[in-house]
Design an enzyme around this catalytic site. Sequence first.
Site, PDB file in Angstrom:
ATOM      1  N   THR A 194       0.931  -1.291   0.102  1.00  0.00           N
ATOM      2  CA  THR A 194      -0.054   0.187  -0.056  1.00  0.00           C
ATOM      3  C   THR A 194       0.757   1.295   0.006  1.00  0.00           C
ATOM      4  O   THR A 194       0.552   2.327  -0.827  1.00  0.00           O
ATOM      5  CB  THR A 194      -0.883   0.055   1.190  1.00  0.00           C
ATOM      6  OG1 THR A 194      -1.539  -1.175   1.331  1.00  0.00           O
ATOM      7  CG2 THR A 194      -1.868   1.215   1.243  1.00  0.00           C
ATOM      8  N   TYR A 210     -12.568  -4.996  -3.205  1.00  0.00           N
ATOM      9  CA  TYR A 210     -13.745  -4.697  -3.843  1.00  0.00           C
ATOM     10  C   TYR A 210     -14.672  -5.758  -4.188  1.00  0.00           C
ATOM     11  O   TYR A 210     -15.991  -5.754  -3.986  1.00  0.00           O
ATOM     12  CB  TYR A 210     -13.388  -4.205  -5.424  1.00  0.00           C
ATOM     13  CG  TYR A 210     -14.447  -3.497  -6.213  1.00  0.00           C
ATOM     14  CD1 TYR A 210     -15.085  -2.368  -6.169  1.00  0.00           C
ATOM     15  CD2 TYR A 210     -15.081  -4.346  -7.194  1.00  0.00           C
ATOM     16  CE1 TYR A 210     -16.047  -2.013  -6.775  1.00  0.00           C
ATOM     17  CE2 TYR A 210     -16.294  -4.134  -8.013  1.00  0.00           C
ATOM     18  CZ  TYR A 210     -16.454  -2.826  -7.643  1.00  0.00           C
ATOM     19  OH  TYR A 210     -17.967  -2.324  -8.649  1.00  0.00           O
ATOM     20  N   TYR A 232      -2.234 -10.701   4.339  1.00  0.00           N
ATOM     21  CA  TYR A 232      -2.227  -9.020   4.707  1.00  0.00           C
ATOM     22  C   TYR A 232      -3.716  -8.562   4.821  1.00  0.00           C
ATOM     23  O   TYR A 232      -4.344  -8.609   3.745  1.00  0.00           O
ATOM     24  CB  TYR A 232      -1.692  -8.365   3.464  1.00  0.00           C
ATOM     25  CG  TYR A 232      -1.671  -6.731   3.885  1.00  0.00           C
ATOM     26  CD1 TYR A 232      -1.812  -6.077   5.100  1.00  0.00           C
ATOM     27  CD2 TYR A 232      -1.231  -5.768   2.742  1.00  0.00           C
ATOM     28  CE1 TYR A 232      -1.821  -4.891   5.348  1.00  0.00           C
ATOM     29  CE2 TYR A 232      -1.405  -4.388   2.845  1.00  0.00           C
ATOM     30  CZ  TYR A 232      -1.624  -3.854   4.107  1.00  0.00           C
ATOM     31  OH  TYR A 232      -1.694  -2.628   4.325  1.00  0.00           O
ATOM     32  N   ARG A 252      -8.885  -0.802   3.918  1.00  0.00           N
ATOM     33  CA  ARG A 252      -8.630  -0.767   2.251  1.00  0.00           C
ATOM     34  C   ARG A 252      -9.348  -1.625   1.450  1.00  0.00           C
ATOM     35  O   ARG A 252      -9.600  -1.223   0.446  1.00  0.00           O
ATOM     36  CB  ARG A 252      -6.975  -0.745   2.204  1.00  0.00           C
ATOM     37  CG  ARG A 252      -6.229   0.149   2.840  1.00  0.00           C
ATOM     38  CD  ARG A 252      -5.776   1.313   1.932  1.00  0.00           C
ATOM     39  NE  ARG A 252      -4.870   2.067   2.692  1.00  0.00           N
ATOM     40  CZ  ARG A 252      -4.496   3.367   1.888  1.00  0.00           C
ATOM     41  NH1 ARG A 252      -4.875   3.664   0.678  1.00  0.00           N
ATOM     42  NH2 ARG A 252      -3.310   4.007   2.484  1.00  0.00           N
ATOM     43  N   LYS A 273       0.159 -10.130   8.427  1.00  0.00           N
ATOM     44  CA  LYS A 273       0.317  -8.640   8.755  1.00  0.00           C
ATOM     45  C   LYS A 273      -1.312  -8.181   8.946  1.00  0.00           C
ATOM     46  O   LYS A 273      -2.050  -8.237   8.212  1.00  0.00           O
ATOM     47  CB  LYS A 273       0.779  -7.900   7.394  1.00  0.00           C
ATOM     48  CG  LYS A 273       0.830  -6.274   7.721  1.00  0.00           C
ATOM     49  CD  LYS A 273       1.224  -5.419   6.689  1.00  0.00           C
ATOM     50  CE  LYS A 273       1.087  -3.987   7.019  1.00  0.00           C
ATOM     51  NZ  LYS A 273       1.629  -3.131   5.790  1.00  0.00           N
ATOM     52  N   ILE A 300       5.251  -4.462  10.325  1.00  0.00           N
ATOM     53  CA  ILE A 300       5.610  -3.957   9.040  1.00  0.00           C
ATOM     54  C   ILE A 300       5.344  -2.354   8.999  1.00  0.00           C
ATOM     55  O   ILE A 300       3.948  -2.126   8.867  1.00  0.00           O
ATOM     56  CB  ILE A 300       4.766  -4.660   7.894  1.00  0.00           C
ATOM     57  CG1 ILE A 300       5.537  -6.135   7.955  1.00  0.00           C
ATOM     58  CG2 ILE A 300       5.067  -4.066   6.395  1.00  0.00           C
ATOM     59  CD1 ILE A 300       4.577  -6.924   6.972  1.00  0.00           C
TER      60      ILE A 300
END
Length: 307
Positions: free
Chosen positions: A50, A113, A140, A145, A169, A211
């Site tokens: 990202t 999405y 992740y 997001r 993560k 991270i």
Amino acid sequence: MTIKVDWLRGCATALVTPFRHDGSIDEEAMRRLIERQIAGGVRILVPCGTTGESATMTEEEDQRVIALTVEVARGRARVIAGTGSNATADAIRYSQAARALGVDGVMVVAPYYNKPTQDGLFAHFRAVAESVPDLPVILYNVPGRTSSNIAAQTTLRLAREVENIVAIKEASGDFGQIMAILRERPNGFRVLSGDDALTLPLIALGADGLISVVANEVPDLTSRMVEMALAGDLVAARQMHYRLLPLMEANFMESSPGPVKAALAMMGLIEERYRLPLVPVQERTKARLREVLTELGLLKGASQAAD
């Protein structure tokens, strides 16, 4: 059974991707940023996540950034490439390409999405992992997001049933969910904070590292905080945490990586260039960044040393 990846511990940096005024990748600035990370004690580098604006980069650009990171790291740091996609076939292709470039692992974000079910998430991650069976895969989870959360039981099922899924993560901010993973995870499965400001409490609960976004600006201080926490020196780690907290918070005054790139530009490390739909941060954000960077001694002429 989860394969052992002993090196996957401590502070990793989610690298920004510097651009030139014409929108191309600034490879010389990228090299300097990587060298600065290694000099600051960071031993795990994460390009094309990202923070690296990979959503606006072409597949060829992603591969160039990954190859450059592997080349500059030269065995001095491990490289985990972001290879996620909302299309499973694309995530497989990106992961296989990253393996061919010599990465040490891949980080695969939850499909965005599409909003898959938990069974869909399981099938997606299993398919990607099975396509690169000799490569460690890091899940992740960043619902803010992606609009899809990897539930604790899905993470645990993947950890138990797919041996090269070695870590997650976690950037959900859901302590209950993260604690469930920490409590029930199989031996060797790592949990990494995906939120700078939550790293210290998560390590106290058993997490294995971070991270980081803020490590782009302060790799030395961030890696030191994480190492102190992992060593059980929570008093010293807490002091460093509160020292860095204003910068951690300023980095998310607007959508990341806007603020962190603005900060790096103030520090003279990159040009402040973004790709639409990201635009330069507002003046109030820049003013706050300038204030906290000055307090940390990170701007030229600042009186306080950053060590």
